[in-house]
Design a protein around this motif. Structure first.
Motif, PDB file in Angstrom:
ATOM      1  N   THR A   1       0.821  -1.205   0.000  1.00  0.00           N
ATOM      2  CA  THR A   1       0.000   0.000   0.000  1.00  0.00           C
ATOM      3  C   THR A   1       0.856   1.257   0.000  1.00  0.00           C
ATOM      4  OG1 THR A   1      -1.825  -1.100   1.146  1.00  0.00           O
ATOM      5  CG2 THR A   1      -1.748   1.303   1.279  1.00  0.00           C
ATOM      6  N   ASN A   2       1.841   1.292   0.877  1.00  0.00           N
ATOM      7  CA  ASN A   2       2.711   2.469   0.976  1.00  0.00           C
ATOM      8  C   ASN A   2       3.470   2.717  -0.320  1.00  0.00           C
ATOM      9  OD1 ASN A   2       1.886   2.957   3.600  1.00  0.00           O
ATOM     10  ND2 ASN A   2       3.578   1.837   4.529  1.00  0.00           N
ATOM     11  N   ARG A   3       3.945   1.643  -0.947  1.00  0.00           N
ATOM     12  CA  ARG A   3       4.681   1.801  -2.202  1.00  0.00           C
ATOM     13  C   ARG A   3       3.775   2.321  -3.316  1.00  0.00           C
ATOM     14  NH1 ARG A   3       8.396  -2.619  -4.677  1.00  0.00           N
ATOM     15  NH2 ARG A   3       8.528  -0.856  -6.133  1.00  0.00           N
ATOM     16  N   ILE A   4       2.564   1.780  -3.405  1.00  0.00           N
ATOM     17  CA  ILE A   4       1.638   2.219  -4.446  1.00  0.00           C
ATOM     18  C   ILE A   4       1.294   3.698  -4.267  1.00  0.00           C
ATOM     19  CG2 ILE A   4      -0.734   1.993  -5.303  1.00  0.00           C
ATOM     20  CD1 ILE A   4      -0.481  -1.034  -4.853  1.00  0.00           C
ATOM     21  N   LEU A   5       1.000   4.093  -3.034  1.00  0.00           N
ATOM     22  CA  LEU A   5       0.639   5.490  -2.769  1.00  0.00           C
ATOM     23  C   LEU A   5       1.800   6.436  -3.035  1.00  0.00           C
ATOM     24  CD1 LEU A   5      -1.473   5.084   0.497  1.00  0.00           C
ATOM     25  CD2 LEU A   5      -2.311   5.471  -1.834  1.00  0.00           C
ATOM     26  N   ALA A   6       3.023   5.954  -2.826  1.00  0.00           N
ATOM     27  CA  ALA A   6       4.201   6.806  -3.005  1.00  0.00           C
ATOM     28  C   ALA A   6       4.700   6.827  -4.444  1.00  0.00           C
ATOM     29  CB  ALA A   6       5.318   6.337  -2.072  1.00  0.00           C
ATOM     30  N   GLU A   7       4.523   5.705  -5.180  1.00  0.00           N
ATOM     31  CA  GLU A   7       5.178   5.564  -6.480  1.00  0.00           C
ATOM     32  C   GLU A   7       4.247   5.658  -7.693  1.00  0.00           C
ATOM     33  OE1 GLU A   7       7.635   2.036  -6.521  1.00  0.00           O
ATOM     34  OE2 GLU A   7       8.075   2.238  -4.373  1.00  0.00           O
ATOM     35  N   VAL A   8       2.955   5.492  -7.477  1.00  0.00           N
ATOM     36  CA  VAL A   8       2.028   5.477  -8.614  1.00  0.00           C
ATOM     37  C   VAL A   8       1.283   6.802  -8.693  1.00  0.00           C
ATOM     38  CG1 VAL A   8       0.076   4.293  -9.686  1.00  0.00           C
ATOM     39  CG2 VAL A   8       1.759   2.975  -8.376  1.00  0.00           C
ATOM     40  N   ASP A   9       1.364   7.450  -9.835  1.00  0.00           N
ATOM     41  CA  ASP A   9       0.705   8.741 -10.033  1.00  0.00           C
ATOM     42  C   ASP A   9      -0.818   8.591 -10.047  1.00  0.00           C
ATOM     43  OD1 ASP A   9       3.153   9.989 -10.231  1.00  0.00           O
ATOM     44  OD2 ASP A   9       3.236   9.816 -12.426  1.00  0.00           O
ATOM     45  N   HIS A  10      -1.495   9.658  -9.614  1.00  0.00           N
ATOM     46  CA  HIS A  10      -2.964   9.776  -9.688  1.00  0.00           C
ATOM     47  C   HIS A  10      -3.708   8.799  -8.790  1.00  0.00           C
ATOM     48  CE1 HIS A  10      -1.941  12.246 -13.104  1.00  0.00           C
ATOM     49  NE2 HIS A  10      -1.444  11.214 -13.755  1.00  0.00           N
ATOM     50  N   VAL A  11      -3.065   8.301  -7.710  1.00  0.00           N
ATOM     51  CA  VAL A  11      -3.693   7.344  -6.802  1.00  0.00           C
ATOM     52  C   VAL A  11      -3.583   7.853  -5.366  1.00  0.00           C
ATOM     53  CG1 VAL A  11      -3.513   5.020  -5.791  1.00  0.00           C
ATOM     54  CG2 VAL A  11      -3.310   5.334  -8.276  1.00  0.00           C
ATOM     55  N   ASN A  12      -4.687   7.788  -4.604  1.00  0.00           N
ATOM     56  CA  ASN A  12      -4.633   8.225  -3.208  1.00  0.00           C
ATOM     57  C   ASN A  12      -5.289   7.225  -2.242  1.00  0.00           C
ATOM     58  OD1 ASN A  12      -7.362   8.538  -3.664  1.00  0.00           O
ATOM     59  ND2 ASN A  12      -7.438  10.716  -3.148  1.00  0.00           N
ATOM     60  N   ARG A  13      -5.629   6.020  -2.751  1.00  0.00           N
ATOM     61  CA  ARG A  13      -6.312   5.054  -1.886  1.00  0.00           C
ATOM     62  C   ARG A  13      -6.044   3.639  -2.397  1.00  0.00           C
ATOM     63  NH1 ARG A  13     -10.695   6.288   1.569  1.00  0.00           N
ATOM     64  NH2 ARG A  13     -10.759   8.364   0.589  1.00  0.00           N
ATOM     65  N   VAL A  14      -5.848   2.687  -1.462  1.00  0.00           N
ATOM     66  CA  VAL A  14      -5.633   1.279  -1.811  1.00  0.00           C
ATOM     67  C   VAL A  14      -6.606   0.425  -1.006  1.00  0.00           C
ATOM     68  CG1 VAL A  14      -4.013  -0.662  -1.829  1.00  0.00           C
ATOM     69  CG2 VAL A  14      -3.192   1.652  -2.355  1.00  0.00           C
ATOM     70  N   CYS A  15      -7.289  -0.508  -1.683  1.00  0.00           N
ATOM     71  CA  CYS A  15      -8.247  -1.400  -1.033  1.00  0.00           C
ATOM     72  C   CYS A  15      -7.896  -2.857  -1.338  1.00  0.00           C
ATOM     73  CB  CYS A  15      -9.669  -1.122  -1.522  1.00  0.00           C
ATOM     74  SG  CYS A  15     -10.252   0.551  -1.205  1.00  0.00           S
ATOM     75  N   TYR A  16      -8.378  -3.784  -0.483  1.00  0.00           N
ATOM     76  CA  TYR A  16      -8.149  -5.213  -0.690  1.00  0.00           C
ATOM     77  C   TYR A  16      -9.488  -5.903  -0.889  1.00  0.00           C
ATOM     78  CZ  TYR A  16      -6.104  -9.856  -0.204  1.00  0.00           C
ATOM     79  OH  TYR A  16      -5.681 -11.150  -0.446  1.00  0.00           O
ATOM     80  N   ASP A  17      -9.632  -6.635  -1.993  1.00  0.00           N
ATOM     81  CA  ASP A  17     -10.885  -7.296  -2.345  1.00  0.00           C
ATOM     82  C   ASP A  17     -11.035  -8.592  -1.551  1.00  0.00           C
ATOM     83  OD1 ASP A  17     -13.090  -8.396  -3.495  1.00  0.00           O
ATOM     84  OD2 ASP A  17     -12.264  -8.551  -5.513  1.00  0.00           O
ATOM     85  N   MET A  18     -12.132  -8.732  -0.809  1.00  0.00           N
ATOM     86  CA  MET A  18     -12.368  -9.899   0.038  1.00  0.00           C
ATOM     87  C   MET A  18     -13.434 -10.838  -0.533  1.00  0.00           C
ATOM     88  SD  MET A  18     -10.379  -9.715   2.684  1.00  0.00           S
ATOM     89  CE  MET A  18     -11.203 -10.829   3.832  1.00  0.00           C
ATOM     90  N   SER A  19     -13.766 -10.725  -1.807  1.00  0.00           N
ATOM     91  CA  SER A  19     -14.896 -11.460  -2.388  1.00  0.00           C
ATOM     92  C   SER A  19     -14.452 -12.777  -3.024  1.00  0.00           C
ATOM     93  CB  SER A  19     -15.582 -10.613  -3.460  1.00  0.00           C
ATOM     94  OG  SER A  19     -15.835  -9.307  -2.972  1.00  0.00           O
ATOM     95  N   PRO A  20     -15.020 -13.915  -2.579  1.00  0.00           N
ATOM     96  CA  PRO A  20     -14.702 -15.203  -3.196  1.00  0.00           C
ATOM     97  C   PRO A  20     -15.477 -15.385  -4.500  1.00  0.00           C
ATOM     98  CG  PRO A  20     -16.304 -15.538  -1.468  1.00  0.00           C
ATOM     99  CD  PRO A  20     -15.952 -14.063  -1.440  1.00  0.00           C
ATOM    100  N   LYS A  21     -15.129 -16.427  -5.240  1.00  0.00           N
ATOM    101  CA  LYS A  21     -15.879 -16.814  -6.446  1.00  0.00           C
ATOM    102  C   LYS A  21     -16.548 -18.154  -6.211  1.00  0.00           C
ATOM    103  CE  LYS A  21     -15.516 -18.093 -11.317  1.00  0.00           C
ATOM    104  NZ  LYS A  21     -14.653 -18.259 -12.498  1.00  0.00           N
ATOM    105  N   PRO A  22     -17.888 -18.282  -6.344  1.00  0.00           N
ATOM    106  CA  PRO A  22     -18.857 -17.199  -6.443  1.00  0.00           C
ATOM    107  C   PRO A  22     -19.069 -16.537  -5.084  1.00  0.00           C
ATOM    108  CG  PRO A  22     -19.988 -19.318  -6.331  1.00  0.00           C
ATOM    109  CD  PRO A  22     -18.519 -19.613  -6.344  1.00  0.00           C
ATOM    110  N   PRO A  23     -19.743 -15.388  -5.016  1.00  0.00           N
ATOM    111  CA  PRO A  23     -20.541 -14.763  -6.085  1.00  0.00           C
ATOM    112  C   PRO A  23     -19.727 -13.911  -7.047  1.00  0.00           C
ATOM    113  CG  PRO A  23     -20.785 -13.504  -4.076  1.00  0.00           C
ATOM    114  CD  PRO A  23     -19.955 -14.692  -3.699  1.00  0.00           C
ATOM    115  N   ALA A  24     -18.550 -13.465  -6.654  1.00  0.00           N
ATOM    116  CA  ALA A  24     -17.736 -12.654  -7.561  1.00  0.00           C
ATOM    117  C   ALA A  24     -17.064 -13.566  -8.591  1.00  0.00           C
ATOM    118  CB  ALA A  24     -16.687 -11.875  -6.780  1.00  0.00           C
ATOM    119  N   THR A  25     -16.585 -12.987  -9.683  1.00  0.00           N
ATOM    120  CA  THR A  25     -15.732 -13.704 -10.616  1.00  0.00           C
ATOM    121  C   THR A  25     -14.293 -13.352 -10.285  1.00  0.00           C
ATOM    122  OG1 THR A  25     -15.925 -11.911 -12.225  1.00  0.00           O
ATOM    123  CG2 THR A  25     -17.423 -13.786 -12.490  1.00  0.00           C
ATOM    124  N   ILE A  26     -13.347 -14.006 -10.931  1.00  0.00           N
ATOM    125  CA  ILE A  26     -11.939 -13.719 -10.635  1.00  0.00           C
ATOM    126  C   ILE A  26     -11.600 -12.299 -11.091  1.00  0.00           C
ATOM    127  CG2 ILE A  26      -9.551 -14.315 -11.227  1.00  0.00           C
ATOM    128  CD1 ILE A  26     -10.450 -17.241 -11.318  1.00  0.00           C
TER     129      ILE A  26
END
Length: 430
Positions: free
Chosen positions: A402-427
């Motif tokens: 998270t810290n690296r993405i926020l520091a190194e990637v332009d135009h980004v100010n937030r990082v989230c982690y997806d907790m959804s299994p398949k199903p109901p979500a797809t990969i």
């Protein structure tokens, strides 16, 4: 050796693939076919030993219950029903097949032989490819991913130099992906590889297109157009090699199951396709594709390479693709892969990637208000890509990413982690 086959007829079950894999695990080949298969179509299949009528909650289509053709009951094959009440089958009707009953049906009643293995499968496919292709040439899209690599190895085994590989950089590749493909396949494996940089062409076609299905069809259709153009520069190209696998076909919809999503090599092909398709992996699940690659002698590093969708980052840059968000996906994905490798998670997690949605959120950067994109991390484990569970990542690893993405990637100010299994979500998100 021709492998014995048990045919599963889809009468609305959501467990067709589970049953097919259960049969294959017993050493007998199985395929799923539509409920309305004709006797002629059934007889045209090789070495059918028995039929399973697999009913379920999707049996009602457009207000009516789907039925098999009555003449199937008189075609001479042993038949058993699962969750298919009211069938005319004289054999046992079962609410649920357990392994003992399945074994009895397959080996005692059907007299099937447990001869399903990768060596036999490869031998059969090589023979079929030779008959289909003859002395013609095959054009293959070589992305460097597992499916296309295994198809390439299979085709080389069958037809050798009649295979022409094309790597198209559609501008939606992961960081340094095209460079890696060229290094491995052209410089190390000495494949007959043609490189096409079509970045501007693809991004131009995708401009302002937000619908996921439309994006997939544009990408798939444009891929075919590029191959047609390359084919016209060559002589004797009549076939297109495809890395279609079984989950691609299943998720693209059946007569009794709704489409989950179309795949570029199933639903995105144009109607005026100029090639005949060669699809030697179309009946294999993902783990079987990997086993096939090992049997063909491909290095483990290639066979167990991180899965990557045909439309590439185009389905991970959600909504209408913009260059700033596309670059954010590419750079954040590279950081994720680098940190997963450092933590040893690259050998533990089946698939992991980042996506960037097409909306912004408020945040703070350099003591000032900012309105920028978020990055969503997804990490899942699966055996056959039909179901998937979430990997529980160590908090310190997530925090570092998270810290690296926020520091190194332009135009980004937030990082989230997806907790959804398949199903109901797809990969994938799209």
């Amino acid at each position: 050796m021709k492998q014995d086959m048990i045919v599963i007829l889809d009468l609305g079950s959501t467990q067709n693939t589970v049953l097919a894999r259960q049969i294959r695990d017993l050493g007998v080949y199985s395929e799923i076919h539509p409920h309305d298969i004709t006797v002629d179509e059934l007889n045209a299949l090789d070495n059918v030993k028995g039929i399973i009528l697999n009913g379920g909650e999707n049996r009602i289509v457009d207000g009516a219950a789907v039925e098999v053709r009555q003449e199937l009951y008189d075609c001479g094959y042993p038949i058993i029903s699962i969750d298919y009440p009211g069938s005319c089958c004289e054999k046992q009707y079962l609410e649920l097949l357990s392994e003992e009953e399945l074994r009895s049906f397959i080996f005692d009643e059907c007299q099937a032989e447990a001869n399903w293995n990768m060596k036999n499968f490869i031998d059969d496919q090589v023979e079929m490819i030779k008959k289909q292709v003859g002395d013609k040439k095959v054009l293959l899209a070589l992305s460097g991913g597992v499916d296309s690599s295994v198809v390439a190895a299979m085709l080389i085994k069958a037809i050798g130099q009649q295979l022409v590989c094309v790597h198209v950089n559609h501008g939606l590749m992961r960081k340094n992906e095209s460079e890696s493909v060229i290094e491995v396949f052209k410089n190390q494996l000495h494949a007959n590889l043609i490189y096409v940089d079509a970045t501007e062409r693809f991004l131009g076609k995708l401009e302002n297109v937000s619908d996921p299905e439309q994006k997939r069809k544009i990408i798939g259709g444009e891929f075919i157009r590029v191959f047609e153009e390359e084919a016209r520069k060559l002589e004797g190209i009549d076939f297109l090699g495809q890395g279609t696998i079984y989950p691609d076909i299943i998720e693209s919809g059946t007569k009794t199951a709704k489409m989950v999503k179309s795949h570029h090599n199933v639903g995105g092909l144009p109607e005026d396709l100029q090639f005949e398709l060669v699809e030697p992996l179309k009946q294999l699940f993902k783990d079987e594709v990997r086993a096939c690659g090992i049997e063909l002698g491909l290095p483990a590093s290639m066979v167990y390479r991180q899965p990557f969708p045909g439309p590439g980052l185009g389905v991970r840059c959600l909504g209408a693709i913009t260059r700033d968000r596309l670059e954010a996906v590419r750079e954040s994905d590279a950081i994720l892969r680098e940190e997963f490798e450092k933590a040893g998670l690259n050998k533990k997690v089946w698939q992991y990637f980042t996506v960037v949605p097409d909306f912004k959120s408020v945040g703070m950067k350099n003591h000032a208000r900012c309105f920028e994109y978020m990055v969503i991390i997804r990490a899942i484990n699966t055996v056959d890509a039909m179901t998937a569970s979430i990997e529980k990542i160590d908090w310190d690893v997530l925090e570092k990413i998270t810290n690296r993405i926020l520091a190194e990637v332009d135009h980004v100010n937030r990082v989230c982690y997806d907790m959804s299994p398949k199903p109901p979500a797809t990969i994938e998100f799209e």
